[in-house]
Design an enzyme around this catalytic site. Structure first.
Site, short mmCIF file in Angstrom:
data_model
loop_
_atom_site.label_atom_id
_atom_site.label_comp_id
_atom_site.label_asym_id
_atom_site.label_seq_id
_atom_site.Cartn_x
_atom_site.Cartn_y
_atom_site.Cartn_z
N MET A 168 11.67 23.13 2.87
CA MET A 168 11.52 23.34 1.42
C MET A 168 11.26 24.82 1.10
O MET A 168 11.90 25.40 0.22
CB MET A 168 10.36 22.49 0.87
CG MET A 168 10.65 21.01 0.81
SD MET A 168 11.98 20.60 -0.33
CE MET A 168 11.18 20.77 -1.92
N SER A 214 10.69 18.81 -7.33
CA SER A 214 11.45 17.65 -6.87
C SER A 214 12.90 18.01 -6.60
O SER A 214 13.47 18.89 -7.24
CB SER A 214 11.41 16.54 -7.91
OG SER A 214 12.16 15.44 -7.45
N LYS A 259 4.29 15.02 -11.50
CA LYS A 259 5.11 14.86 -10.29
C LYS A 259 4.72 13.57 -9.55
O LYS A 259 5.58 12.87 -9.01
CB LYS A 259 4.94 16.08 -9.36
CG LYS A 259 5.66 15.95 -8.02
CD LYS A 259 7.15 15.72 -8.20
CE LYS A 259 8.02 15.65 -6.99
NZ LYS A 259 7.60 15.21 -5.72
N HIS A 311 6.35 10.81 -11.30
CA HIS A 311 7.78 10.89 -10.95
C HIS A 311 8.01 10.13 -9.65
O HIS A 311 8.94 9.33 -9.52
CB HIS A 311 8.20 12.36 -10.81
CG HIS A 311 9.50 12.57 -10.08
ND1 HIS A 311 9.62 12.44 -8.71
CD2 HIS A 311 10.74 12.89 -10.53
CE1 HIS A 311 10.88 12.66 -8.35
NE2 HIS A 311 11.57 12.94 -9.43
N ASN A 312 7.15 10.36 -8.67
CA ASN A 312 7.31 9.70 -7.37
C ASN A 312 7.07 8.20 -7.46
O ASN A 312 7.74 7.43 -6.79
CB ASN A 312 6.39 10.34 -6.33
CG ASN A 312 6.94 11.66 -5.82
OD1 ASN A 312 7.70 12.33 -6.51
ND2 ASN A 312 6.57 12.05 -4.63
N GLU A 361 10.11 6.84 -8.69
CA GLU A 361 11.06 6.92 -7.56
C GLU A 361 10.91 5.70 -6.63
O GLU A 361 11.90 5.05 -6.27
CB GLU A 361 10.79 8.23 -6.81
CG GLU A 361 11.49 8.45 -5.49
CD GLU A 361 11.01 9.76 -4.82
OE1 GLU A 361 11.05 10.82 -5.48
OE2 GLU A 361 10.59 9.72 -3.65
N ARG A 370 6.56 -1.71 0.37
CA ARG A 370 6.70 -0.80 1.53
C ARG A 370 5.64 -1.20 2.57
O ARG A 370 5.93 -1.23 3.77
CB ARG A 370 6.48 0.66 1.11
CG ARG A 370 7.66 1.23 0.37
CD ARG A 370 7.62 2.76 0.41
NE ARG A 370 8.56 3.32 -0.54
CZ ARG A 370 8.86 4.61 -0.61
NH1 ARG A 370 8.27 5.49 0.18
NH2 ARG A 370 9.74 5.06 -1.47
N ARG A 417 -14.98 -16.42 -17.45
CA ARG A 417 -15.96 -15.39 -17.07
C ARG A 417 -17.32 -15.70 -17.67
O ARG A 417 -18.37 -15.53 -17.05
CB ARG A 417 -15.50 -14.01 -17.57
CG ARG A 417 -14.29 -13.45 -16.84
CD ARG A 417 -13.87 -12.11 -17.45
NE ARG A 417 -14.84 -11.07 -17.19
CZ ARG A 417 -15.53 -10.43 -18.14
NH1 ARG A 417 -15.35 -10.74 -19.41
NH2 ARG A 417 -16.40 -9.50 -17.81
N HIS A 431 -20.70 -13.60 -18.95
CA HIS A 431 -20.20 -12.24 -19.23
C HIS A 431 -19.91 -12.02 -20.72
O HIS A 431 -19.51 -10.93 -21.09
CB HIS A 431 -18.94 -11.98 -18.40
CG HIS A 431 -19.21 -11.94 -16.92
ND1 HIS A 431 -20.08 -11.04 -16.37
CD2 HIS A 431 -18.77 -12.72 -15.91
CE1 HIS A 431 -20.15 -11.25 -15.06
NE2 HIS A 431 -19.36 -12.27 -14.76
C1 6PG Z 1 10.99 14.65 -4.48
C2 6PG Z 1 10.41 13.57 -3.58
C3 6PG Z 1 9.49 14.10 -2.55
C4 6PG Z 1 8.82 13.00 -1.76
C5 6PG Z 1 9.62 12.52 -0.62
C6 6PG Z 1 8.96 11.50 0.28
O1 6PG Z 1 10.74 14.54 -5.65
O2 6PG Z 1 11.68 15.53 -3.99
O3 6PG Z 1 9.67 12.70 -4.39
O4 6PG Z 1 8.55 14.89 -3.18
O5 6PG Z 1 7.64 13.45 -1.25
O6 6PG Z 1 10.81 12.02 -1.10
O7 6PG Z 1 8.17 10.59 -0.32
P1 6PG Z 1 7.66 9.32 0.52
O8 6PG Z 1 7.54 9.76 1.95
O9 6PG Z 1 6.31 8.97 -0.04
O10 6PG Z 1 8.68 8.27 0.34
#
Ligand code: 6PG
Length: 475
Positions: free
Chosen positions: A14, A128, A182, A185-186, A189, A286, A445, A451
């Protein structure tokens, strides 16, 4: 000696690629890493460009223009603090440190305060787009010290992905907002990836589709209004043959790993009491996938009946699946953005959701044509309480809703696992219910724990001795 405009610490993939991106836009860059091999790689890859590598931290800092601008691209956690401790004595007041890794936003909050106290500017910036994005245009989410951001803004705008002539970077807001955005965002994702994984499961298990048909379908969807990076790479994955001519993806262990950003999104959503169930589910799936031995054992106890015939009639199936995917995708974005609006209130991040959607349209992993629609929605109404209330989004949901119901119902009847699809329609049904059965939960409850509960149209809180009825007692 020439001074360099930007310094990057961490010459992994990166860091190197971002530095090459910076240099190819006419800004000189210095890279530092303790690992001489990585520094050599930078110099090889950057031959002929305005880049220089360093293994000596003092020489690296000395090589930078003042105020020094240093981007950290190192693994999140303790390493970031270690690097800051190493750099700090070499820096002067007014120098700028940017953490471009996936740091936890609470760490960023601490670092902002800690460095401000010693006169250094610091901001956290989500980056990202992976390796390719770093080299040719990422989406960047900088938040924190605005003055420092403005100083590097021309560089960041030049190196960012560009969509319709606009750079995929904007000042996100104060504090750790860049890293918070971010992280979400993940989370999004993870959920989209699970939705695509469900789609693959339906194609191969419910419909017995072969790899060509799977590949063609993902590639076809990626051509029109569903165009997205994750569909594009999925189509590529189903076209990739190993040296023996068979699909590589079929040989990969079905145990998904993660680095934690999805889990953090889920954790913070429960702290903020803002539900994002499809993201939670993607994190859980996962984790569930890692219990391979247990799954194998259970698969023999609860054997799945084989579908001799496809579950769906092929002619109607393609549309059904595509519409269901659309419904799922819109629901996932809506959950993530809902969490952002809640965080913005709680942490006073002052997030501009239209701008966030805008910078997610290019360069990042969750980029898709839907983000333009989302951007427009928040442009029309900045304070939209939920994306489902946007007229364009609601008409998509109404149009696709029946498909996802049919898809989920038939998959469940046939024993095909579709957790993400089932979750999105479950979320939709709950959040569009003016009345939920939660009154019963309140009664339970109060029954076992005193409660208390509130009554419709009556102020105050009440308790009842449920086993010995004598009316509700105001508390
Ligand atoms: C991005 C991705 C990146 C991320 C990896 C792995 O936006 O480029 O989100 O930041 O860290 O893709 O994420 P995992 O290992 O948690 O799947």
């Amino acid at each position: 000696m020439d001074k360099y405009r930007i310094g990057i610490v961490g010459m992994g993939t990166m860091g190197r690629n971002l530095l090459l991106n910076i240099a190819s836009h006419g800004f000189s860059g210095a890279g530092f890493d303790k690992d001489a091999t990585k520094v050599r790689l930078l110099e090889q890859e950057g031959a002929g460009m305005q880049v220089k590598g360093f293994v000596d931290v003092t020489a690296f800092i000395d090589s930078l223009e003042k105020p020094a601008v240093i981007i950290l691209l190192v693994p999140a956690g303790k390493i970031v603090d270690d690097v800051i401790v190493e750099l700090q004595p070499l820096l002067a007041k007014g120098d700028i440190i940017i953490d471009g890794g996936n740091s936890h936003f609470t760490d960023t909050t601490k670092r902002v305060d800690q460095l401000e106290a010693v006169g250094l500017h610091f901001f956290g910036m989500g980056v990202s787009g992976g390796e390719e994005g770093a080299r040719y245009g990422p989406s960047m989410m900088p938040g924190g010290d605005k003055e420092a951001y403005q100083y590097v803004q021309p560089v960041l705008e030049a190196i960012a992905a560009q969509v319709d002539g606009e750079p995929c970077v904007t000042y996100i807001g104060p504090g750790a907002s860049g890293h918070f955005v971010k992280m979400v965002h993940n989370g999004i994702e993870y959920a989209i990836m699970q939705l695509i994984a469900d789609t693959y499961e339906i194609m191969r298990v419910a419909q017995n589709w072969g790899e060509d048909k799977i590949q063609e379908t993902f590639a076809e969807w990626n051509k029109d209004d569903l165009k997205s990076y994750l569909l594009e790479i999925t189509a590529d994955i189903f076209a990739y043959k190993d040296t023996d001519g068979t699909l590589l993806v079929d040989k990969i262990k079905d145990e998904a790993k993660s680095k934690g950003t999805g889990k953090w999104t889920t954790q913070i959503s429960t702290d903020l009491e803002l539900p994002i169930p499809t993201i939670d589910l993607a994190v859980a799936l996962r984790d569930l996938s890692k219990y391979k031995t247990l799954r194998e054992k259970l698969s023999t106890v609860f054997e799945r009946q084989k579908n001799d015939k496809p579950v769906f009639k092929d002619a109607a199936f393609k549309d059904l699946l595509k519409q269901s995917y659309t419904f799922g995708l819109v629901t996932i974005y809506s959950q993530g953005i809902h969490l952002l609006s809640r965080a913005s209130e709680v942490y006073n991040y002052q997030l501009k959701l239209n701008e966030i959607a805008r910078i997610w349209r290019g360069g990042c992993i969750i980029r898709s044509s839907f983000l333009e629609l989302i951007r427009k929605g928040f442009e029309r109404e900045a304070g939209l309480a939920h994306l489902f209330l946007d007229p364009e989004v609601s008409s998509i949901l109404k149009y696709t809703e029946q498909s996802v119901r049919t898809l989920v119902a038939q998959c469940i009847t046939s024993g095909v696992s579709v957790p993400a699809y089932a979750n999105t329609i479950g979320y939709y049904d709950a959040i569009r219910s003016a009345e939920l059965p939660s009154n019963l939960i309140q009664a339970q409850r109060d029954y076992f724990g005193a409660h208390t509960y509130e009554l419709i149209g009556k102020s105050g809180v009440f308790h009842t001795d449920w086993a010995h009825p004598s009316g509700n007692i105001p508390v």
